[in-house]
Design a protein around this motif. Structure first.
Motif, PDB file in Angstrom:
ATOM      1  N   UNK A 128       8.963   6.149   4.982  1.00 26.44           N
ATOM      2  CA  UNK A 128       7.824   7.238   4.905  1.00 26.44           C
ATOM      3  C   UNK A 128       7.419   6.378   6.297  1.00 26.44           C
ATOM      4  N   UNK A 129       6.956   6.819   7.662  1.00 30.98           N
ATOM      5  CA  UNK A 129       6.784   6.671   8.871  1.00 30.98           C
ATOM      6  C   UNK A 129       5.678   6.683   9.098  1.00 30.98           C
ATOM      7  N   UNK A 130       4.603   5.642   9.719  1.00 33.84           N
ATOM      8  CA  UNK A 130       3.527   6.410  10.427  1.00 33.84           C
ATOM      9  C   UNK A 130       3.905   7.095  11.806  1.00 33.84           C
ATOM     10  N   UNK A 131       2.370   7.292  12.599  1.00 36.58           N
ATOM     11  CA  UNK A 131       2.259   7.950  13.521  1.00 36.58           C
ATOM     12  C   UNK A 131       0.685   8.142  13.338  1.00 36.58           C
ATOM     13  N   UNK A 135      -2.270   5.332   8.081  1.00 39.91           N
ATOM     14  CA  UNK A 135      -1.946   3.491   7.918  1.00 39.91           C
ATOM     15  C   UNK A 135      -1.466   3.800   5.741  1.00 39.91           C
ATOM     16  N   UNK A 136      -0.214   3.501   6.345  1.00 40.76           N
ATOM     17  CA  UNK A 136       0.187   4.777   5.666  1.00 40.76           C
ATOM     18  C   UNK A 136       0.380   4.100   3.574  1.00 40.76           C
ATOM     19  N   UNK A 148       5.976   6.546  -9.033  1.00 45.26           N
ATOM     20  CA  UNK A 148       6.897   5.657 -10.350  1.00 45.26           C
ATOM     21  C   UNK A 148       6.536   3.993  -9.793  1.00 45.26           C
ATOM     22  N   UNK A 149       7.086   4.302  -8.353  1.00 42.59           N
ATOM     23  CA  UNK A 149       6.942   2.431  -7.154  1.00 42.59           C
ATOM     24  C   UNK A 149       6.918   2.823  -5.768  1.00 42.59           C
ATOM     25  N   UNK A 150       6.502   1.984  -5.148  1.00 40.24           N
ATOM     26  CA  UNK A 150       6.346   1.927  -3.991  1.00 40.24           C
ATOM     27  C   UNK A 150       5.873   1.374  -2.825  1.00 40.24           C
ATOM     28  N   UNK A 151       5.655   0.933  -1.771  1.00 43.26           N
ATOM     29  CA  UNK A 151       5.347  -0.840  -0.927  1.00 43.26           C
ATOM     30  C   UNK A 151       5.391  -0.554  -0.361  1.00 43.26           C
ATOM     31  N   UNK A 152       5.427  -1.194   0.688  1.00 44.03           N
ATOM     32  CA  UNK A 152       4.844  -0.983   2.313  1.00 44.03           C
ATOM     33  C   UNK A 152       3.966  -1.562   2.946  1.00 44.03           C
TER      34      UNK A 152
END
Length: 332
Positions: A128-131, A135-136, A148-152
């Motif tokens: 994912x990329x924000x705009x 705040x993603x 299942x998993x996520x991060x950033x």
């Protein structure tokens, strides 16, 4: 190798080439490491480097092709007004998902989370990329039960989830951001207003306070009423088959790698107001000031001052602000 190696050389020329093989195949990063550690004949090292350059060309072609395909998918599915845009392309190569997501976010003015198929059956993997200041990472924190998993972080995330959760996840994110605007104007804020006569002195300070990046973002300038001057028969040149454009003046070259069509729609004006960052371009022994354009408009159009500039103008009596405030705001 270029005579001058700057932070921009590393960030925009060397790093993409070193990054490309790993985006295309699992062994790509090992190939890059071998080149970086290689200490044998130059001729073999040159061949290894040329293969990496070819990988980068392939990565660019893949990114362009899939960006267009994802844009078409979004339009066909009437998703262009979604905030955020959550889209699934089963055949997209994993290595270009993040690049394409960022381009889609810029095109539609909305955060984008783009999924492709993973090696595990029934599991999607995406970036994912924000705009516009969304705040993603915080958004995913509120919807973690689908994942299942996520991060950033605020601007970019990586995520995996089961295929059957795609539509509930999409609807939940849209609900989470319901009523919130992406704030397109955030992309058009500037830190300092300058005139073309100020560029020489400003460039000295830019070099002194670099390099720029995370934690030290490059200042954004509003360059008002720049008069373009012919070099040869024209005061502009189209780049990359018309996708980009270079605007020419005695003080600097201004480049927009994706703004060729936009400049055409404006009627190719000779007097423009530009928003962007300033760098030094070294090419074939020549040194030129260069602006990387974020936005270009007819000179009579106005931009918004950033909060930083509002605060500075309340206290500062700097030479640039003083110069800009005393100039007449005219076009033509």
């Amino acid at each position: 190798m270029e005579e001058y190696v700057t932070a921009e050389t590393v960030g925009f020329k060397l790093a993409p080439v070193l990054n490309a093989p790993g985006r295309l195949r699992d062994s790509g990063s090992v190939e890059v490491l071998k080149l970086m550690l290689y200490d044998d004949p130059y001729s073999e090292a040159k061949c290894m480097a040329e293969r990496l350059v070819e990988d980068n060309r392939e990565r660019k072609e893949l990114s362009d092709r899939w960006t267009e395909r994802v844009r078409e998918t979004i339009m066909e599915r009437n998703m262009s007004a979604h905030v955020p845009i959550v889209v699934y392309e089963p055949d997209i190569p994993e290595g270009v998902i993040g690049i394409v997501a960022g381009r889609v976010a810029e095109t539609f003015g909305s955060p984008c989370i783009l999924f492709g198929q993973s090696t595990e059956t029934g599991v999607l993997k995406g970036s994912g990329r924000s705009y516009g200041g969304i705040h993603l990472k915080n958004l995913l924190d509120k919807n973690r039960n689908y994942l299942i998993q996520y991060g950033g972080h605020g601007a970019a995330v990586g995520v995996s989830m089961k295929r059957e959760n795609l539509e509930p996840f999409r609807l939940s994110l849209i609900k989470s951001l319901s009523g919130k605007e992406c704030g397109e104007e955030q992309g058009y804020l500037y830190d300092l207003k300058i005139h073309e006569d100020d560029i020489g002195q400003v460039m000295e300070d830019i070099i002194a306070f670099g390099p720029y990046g995370e934690g030290n973002p490059a200042p954004v300038f509003l360059l008002e009423n720049l008069t373009l001057s012919p070099v040869g028969q024209t005061f502009y040149r189209y780049l990359k088959d018309g996708k980009g454009v270079k605007l020419l003046s005695p003080q600097l070259e201004a480049v927009s790698f994706g703004g060729g069509k936009e400049y055409q729609r404006m009627g190719a004006p000779r007097h423009v107001t530009l928003l962007g960052t300033l760098t030094t371009n070294y090419f074939m022994g020549k040194v030129r000031n260069q602006m990387e354009i974020r936005k270009m408009v007819p000179c009579e159009a106005k931009m918004s001052q950033s909060p930083l500039l509002h605060a500075l103008e309340a206290e500062a009596k700097g030479r640039y602000i003083g110069i800009s405030q005393t100039r007449k705001e005219i076009c033509g």
